[in-house]
Design a protein around this motif. Structure first.
Motif, PDB file in Angstrom:
ATOM      1  N   PHE A 101     -42.558  37.609  34.014  1.00 20.94           N
ATOM      2  CA  PHE A 101     -41.866  39.236  34.109  1.00 20.94           C
ATOM      3  C   PHE A 101     -42.587  40.123  33.165  1.00 20.94           C
ATOM      4  N   ALA A 102     -42.626  39.724  31.849  1.00 20.35           N
ATOM      5  CA  ALA A 102     -43.149  40.438  30.740  1.00 20.35           C
ATOM      6  C   ALA A 102     -44.513  40.656  30.897  1.00 20.35           C
ATOM      7  N   GLN A 103     -45.362  39.628  31.307  1.00 29.47           N
ATOM      8  CA  GLN A 103     -46.745  39.711  31.547  1.00 29.47           C
ATOM      9  C   GLN A 103     -46.938  40.749  32.445  1.00 29.47           C
ATOM     10  N   GLY A 104     -46.254  40.788  33.518  1.00 28.82           N
ATOM     11  CA  GLY A 104     -46.517  41.620  34.638  1.00 28.82           C
ATOM     12  C   GLY A 104     -46.068  43.217  34.186  1.00 28.82           C
ATOM     13  N   LEU A 105     -45.272  43.253  33.040  1.00 28.67           N
ATOM     14  CA  LEU A 105     -45.048  44.745  32.419  1.00 28.67           C
ATOM     15  C   LEU A 105     -46.542  45.054  31.666  1.00 28.67           C
ATOM     16  N   GLY A 106     -47.306  44.179  31.275  1.00 28.62           N
ATOM     17  CA  GLY A 106     -48.335  44.403  30.476  1.00 28.62           C
ATOM     18  C   GLY A 106     -48.132  43.900  29.054  1.00 28.62           C
ATOM     19  N   ALA A 107     -46.749  43.177  28.838  1.00 29.39           N
ATOM     20  CA  ALA A 107     -46.590  42.401  27.441  1.00 29.39           C
ATOM     21  C   ALA A 107     -47.799  41.543  27.025  1.00 29.39           C
ATOM     22  N   ARG A 108     -48.235  41.537  25.962  1.00 29.99           N
ATOM     23  CA  ARG A 108     -48.873  40.573  25.425  1.00 29.99           C
ATOM     24  C   ARG A 108     -48.301  39.203  24.791  1.00 29.99           C
ATOM     25  N   GLU A 109     -47.081  39.443  24.550  1.00 34.73           N
ATOM     26  CA  GLU A 109     -46.211  38.210  23.786  1.00 34.73           C
ATOM     27  C   GLU A 109     -44.959  38.287  24.285  1.00 34.73           C
ATOM     28  N   LEU A 110     -44.325  37.545  24.183  1.00 32.39           N
ATOM     29  CA  LEU A 110     -42.697  37.458  24.530  1.00 32.39           C
ATOM     30  C   LEU A 110     -42.374  36.992  23.296  1.00 32.39           C
ATOM     31  N   VAL A 111     -41.357  37.824  22.312  1.00 31.08           N
ATOM     32  CA  VAL A 111     -40.705  37.414  21.276  1.00 31.08           C
ATOM     33  C   VAL A 111     -39.297  37.011  21.466  1.00 31.08           C
ATOM     34  N   ILE A 112     -38.891  35.580  20.816  1.00 30.47           N
ATOM     35  CA  ILE A 112     -37.833  34.935  20.935  1.00 30.47           C
ATOM     36  C   ILE A 112     -37.208  34.981  19.548  1.00 30.47           C
ATOM     37  N   GLU A 113     -35.967  35.438  19.269  1.00 28.59           N
ATOM     38  CA  GLU A 113     -35.120  35.122  18.253  1.00 28.59           C
ATOM     39  C   GLU A 113     -34.132  33.823  18.577  1.00 28.59           C
ATOM     40  N   ALA A 114     -34.389  32.785  18.420  1.00 29.30           N
ATOM     41  CA  ALA A 114     -33.601  31.626  18.669  1.00 29.30           C
ATOM     42  C   ALA A 114     -32.656  31.264  18.174  1.00 29.30           C
ATOM     43  N   PRO A 139     -24.344  38.810   9.822  1.00 33.64           N
ATOM     44  CA  PRO A 139     -25.142  39.160   8.647  1.00 33.64           C
ATOM     45  C   PRO A 139     -25.653  38.098   7.578  1.00 33.64           C
ATOM     46  N   GLY A 140     -26.815  38.050   6.966  1.00 28.27           N
ATOM     47  CA  GLY A 140     -27.226  36.938   6.036  1.00 28.27           C
ATOM     48  C   GLY A 140     -27.721  35.446   6.915  1.00 28.27           C
ATOM     49  N   ARG A 141     -27.416  35.484   8.110  1.00 32.80           N
ATOM     50  CA  ARG A 141     -27.861  34.231   8.878  1.00 32.80           C
ATOM     51  C   ARG A 141     -29.238  34.617   9.438  1.00 32.80           C
ATOM     52  N   PHE A 142     -29.932  33.442   9.393  1.00 26.15           N
ATOM     53  CA  PHE A 142     -31.365  33.773   9.850  1.00 26.15           C
ATOM     54  C   PHE A 142     -31.720  32.917  11.045  1.00 26.15           C
ATOM     55  N   LEU A 143     -32.534  33.458  11.942  1.00 30.94           N
ATOM     56  CA  LEU A 143     -32.756  32.557  13.147  1.00 30.94           C
ATOM     57  C   LEU A 143     -34.359  32.068  13.325  1.00 30.94           C
ATOM     58  N   PRO A 144     -34.738  31.119  13.839  1.00 35.94           N
ATOM     59  CA  PRO A 144     -35.983  31.034  14.009  1.00 35.94           C
ATOM     60  C   PRO A 144     -36.605  32.140  14.961  1.00 35.94           C
ATOM     61  N   ARG A 145     -37.909  32.937  14.388  1.00 37.50           N
ATOM     62  CA  ARG A 145     -38.755  33.822  15.392  1.00 37.50           C
ATOM     63  C   ARG A 145     -39.506  33.026  15.931  1.00 37.50           C
ATOM     64  N   LEU A 146     -39.853  33.081  17.325  1.00 35.52           N
ATOM     65  CA  LEU A 146     -40.922  32.563  18.011  1.00 35.52           C
ATOM     66  C   LEU A 146     -41.542  33.637  18.983  1.00 35.52           C
ATOM     67  N   LEU A 147     -43.075  33.261  19.063  1.00 36.70           N
ATOM     68  CA  LEU A 147     -43.768  34.279  20.055  1.00 36.70           C
ATOM     69  C   LEU A 147     -44.638  33.121  21.054  1.00 36.70           C
ATOM     70  N   HIS A 148     -44.414  33.793  22.028  1.00 38.05           N
ATOM     71  CA  HIS A 148     -45.192  33.302  23.366  1.00 38.05           C
ATOM     72  C   HIS A 148     -46.340  34.039  23.878  1.00 38.05           C
ATOM     73  N   LYS A 149     -47.481  33.764  23.563  1.00 34.71           N
ATOM     74  CA  LYS A 149     -48.577  34.584  23.901  1.00 34.71           C
ATOM     75  C   LYS A 149     -48.716  34.483  25.656  1.00 34.71           C
ATOM     76  N   LEU A 150     -48.820  35.738  26.041  1.00 34.84           N
ATOM     77  CA  LEU A 150     -48.764  35.771  27.522  1.00 34.84           C
ATOM     78  C   LEU A 150     -50.252  36.055  28.139  1.00 34.84           C
TER      79      LEU A 150
END
Length: 150
Positions: A101-114, A139-150
């Motif tokens: 879906f993201a790729q179909g909208l023209g996005a080059r990556e999908l950002v995930i805060e997991a 606040p003060g809690r950090f999550l892994p940020r991931l990128l999926h190249k599309l």
């Protein structure tokens, strides 16, 4: 299994499913309550983001939500599976939908805060670590940020 848009009258039930799914990571009640607002689906989500529900003859199996920023960056806002349905492939199907879906909208990556416990799933699906992001719930809690190249 079909993918369909949610109906506004089922937003409360879908939000409850998101909380049940989050609870599989053994968060206590106080943490789950802190996550409630962020995991609640609203009519604004339906108006501004793409939300899809995975459903079969047994009922709702999961959901995913993707947003797109003006700069073309796409975000996986939610991906949750009904706990009793874990291991059936619903998460993979929803993730593939989100990427396409993201790729179909023209996005080059999908950002995930997991969620830290969910990050291995996203890495298995092809997302790469890209630092950390502060939690929108705690606040003060950090999550892994991931990128999926599309």
């Amino acid at each position: 299994m079909i993918l369909r848009p949610p109906n506004p009258d089922e937003l409360a039930a879908l939000s409850d499913m998101c909380l049940r799914s989050k609870a599989v990571w053994n968060y206590d009640e106080a943490m789950l309550e802190a996550f409630r607002d962020e995991l609640t689906l609203t009519e604004d989500d339906l108006d501004f983001d793409a939300v899809v529900v995975a459903e079969d003859k047994r009922g709702v199996a999961g959901l995913a939500e993707v947003s797109l920023e003006e700069d073309g960056t796409s975000h996986l806002e939610k991906l949750f599976v009904e706990p009793a349905r874990l291991g059936e492939g619903t998460g993979k199907m929803l993730y593939v939908w989100a990427c396409r879906f993201a790729q179909g909208l023209g996005a080059r990556e999908l950002v995930i805060e997991a969620d830290p416990d969910a990050a291995p799933f996203y890495r298995h699906m092809g997302a790469e670590p890209a630092g950390e992001a502060e939690s929108g719930s705690i606040p003060g809690r950090f999550l892994p940020r991931l990128l999926h190249k599309l």
